[in-house]
Motif scaffolding. Structure first.
Motif, PDB file in Angstrom:
ATOM      1  N   GLY A  76      -3.018  -1.595   5.475  1.00 40.91           N
ATOM      2  CA  GLY A  76      -3.841  -0.383   4.486  1.00 40.91           C
ATOM      3  C   GLY A  76      -3.927   0.695   6.000  1.00 40.91           C
ATOM      4  N   LYS A  77      -3.864  -0.138   7.560  1.00 40.60           N
ATOM      5  CA  LYS A  77      -4.319   0.994   8.845  1.00 40.60           C
ATOM      6  C   LYS A  77      -3.123   1.165   8.823  1.00 40.60           C
ATOM      7  N   GLU A  78      -1.793   0.449   9.272  1.00 38.03           N
ATOM      8  CA  GLU A  78      -0.567   1.148   9.501  1.00 38.03           C
ATOM      9  C   GLU A  78       0.098   1.958   8.434  1.00 38.03           C
ATOM     10  N   ALA A  79      -0.610   1.850   7.172  1.00 38.45           N
ATOM     11  CA  ALA A  79       0.165   2.837   5.565  1.00 38.45           C
ATOM     12  C   ALA A  79      -0.901   4.294   6.775  1.00 38.45           C
ATOM     13  N   LEU A  80      -2.491   4.491   6.826  1.00 37.36           N
ATOM     14  CA  LEU A  80      -3.489   5.035   7.215  1.00 37.36           C
ATOM     15  C   LEU A  80      -2.376   6.821   8.492  1.00 37.36           C
ATOM     16  N   ASP A  81      -2.639   5.772   8.785  1.00 37.77           N
ATOM     17  CA  ASP A  81      -1.385   6.653  10.200  1.00 37.77           C
ATOM     18  C   ASP A  81      -0.009   6.412   9.985  1.00 37.77           C
ATOM     19  N   LYS A  82       0.896   6.283   9.286  1.00 37.77           N
ATOM     20  CA  LYS A  82       2.416   6.644   8.669  1.00 37.77           C
ATOM     21  C   LYS A  82       2.016   7.825   7.157  1.00 37.77           C
ATOM     22  N   VAL A  83       0.759   8.131   6.659  1.00 39.61           N
ATOM     23  CA  VAL A  83       0.458   9.398   6.076  1.00 39.61           C
ATOM     24  C   VAL A  83       0.238  10.481   7.048  1.00 39.61           C
ATOM     25  N   LEU A  84      -0.810   9.926   8.359  1.00 35.79           N
ATOM     26  CA  LEU A  84      -1.517  11.121   8.433  1.00 35.79           C
ATOM     27  C   LEU A  84      -0.209  11.928   9.539  1.00 35.79           C
ATOM     28  N   ASP A  85       0.618  10.713  10.078  1.00 35.90           N
ATOM     29  CA  ASP A  85       1.929  11.082  10.936  1.00 35.90           C
ATOM     30  C   ASP A  85       2.688  12.453  10.503  1.00 35.90           C
ATOM     31  N   ASN A  86       3.495  11.946   8.768  1.00 40.05           N
ATOM     32  CA  ASN A  86       4.202  12.320   7.915  1.00 40.05           C
ATOM     33  C   ASN A  86       3.880  11.707   6.722  1.00 40.05           C
ATOM     34  N   LYS A  87       3.168  13.432   6.342  1.00 38.99           N
ATOM     35  CA  LYS A  87       2.490  13.005   4.337  1.00 38.99           C
ATOM     36  C   LYS A  87       3.532  12.485   3.840  1.00 38.99           C
ATOM     37  N   PRO A  88       3.850  11.364   2.783  1.00 35.42           N
ATOM     38  CA  PRO A  88       4.727  10.967   2.340  1.00 35.42           C
ATOM     39  C   PRO A  88       4.781  11.730   0.325  1.00 35.42           C
ATOM     40  N   LEU A 106      -7.937   2.753   0.882  1.00 31.42           N
ATOM     41  CA  LEU A 106      -7.096   3.421   1.456  1.00 31.42           C
ATOM     42  C   LEU A 106      -7.091   5.019   0.705  1.00 31.42           C
ATOM     43  N   VAL A 107      -6.857   4.749  -0.643  1.00 36.71           N
ATOM     44  CA  VAL A 107      -6.858   6.113  -1.421  1.00 36.71           C
ATOM     45  C   VAL A 107      -8.276   7.237  -1.167  1.00 36.71           C
ATOM     46  N   LYS A 108      -9.269   6.160  -0.898  1.00 34.91           N
ATOM     47  CA  LYS A 108     -10.751   7.272  -1.236  1.00 34.91           C
ATOM     48  C   LYS A 108     -10.738   7.600   0.415  1.00 34.91           C
ATOM     49  N   LYS A 109      -9.751   7.199   1.008  1.00 34.84           N
ATOM     50  CA  LYS A 109     -10.247   7.557   3.247  1.00 34.84           C
ATOM     51  C   LYS A 109      -9.347   8.444   3.004  1.00 34.84           C
TER      52      LYS A 109
END
Length: 119
Positions: A35-47, A64-67
């Motif tokens: 989830g941490k890696e996913a969060l970084d990727k979403v903030l970096d480049n929203k899929p 992760l979704v709540k965050k």
């Protein structure tokens, strides 16, 4: 423009299988193993779509979704779970969650979901 799907699962076999299916359907794929890696990727480049394992190390799927939603980042999300009924209860109030699917899943179901959400 090519759509991007972020696949988040701590099992390499599932990540690689989904990567192959999603690429065959003509979409770009990003992979994350927690989830941490996913969060970084979403903030970096929203899929355009997140395929998210329910149970993950560091930050689990629902957290992760709540965050993301708390930060006003809403990305259509498919939750994957070995216990889809329990997962569905836990994510019922999250507006980003498009669908909860059980593992193991059918690849044709995945292909149909990709089309429904991304097209």
């Amino acid at each position: 423009m090519n759509k991007t799907v972020l696949v988040v699962d701590d099992q390499i076999g599932i990540r690689l299988l989904l990567e192959e299916v999603i690429q065959q359907e003509g979409y770009n794929v990003e992979l994350a193993l927690n989830g941490k890696e996913a969060l970084d990727k979403v903030l970096d480049n929203k899929p355009d779509l997140i395929m998210l394992d329910y149970k993950l190390p560091i930050i689990d799927g629902p957290t992760l979704v709540k965050k993301l939603e708390n930060d006003n980042i809403v990305v259509p999300t498919i939750i994957m779970s070995g216990l889809p009924e329990k997962a569905e209860d836990d994510v019922r109030d999250l507006k980003s969650v498009f669908k909860t699917i059980g593992k193991p899943f059918q690849l044709n179901d995945i292909r149909q979901l990709l089309k429904n959400i991304l097209e």
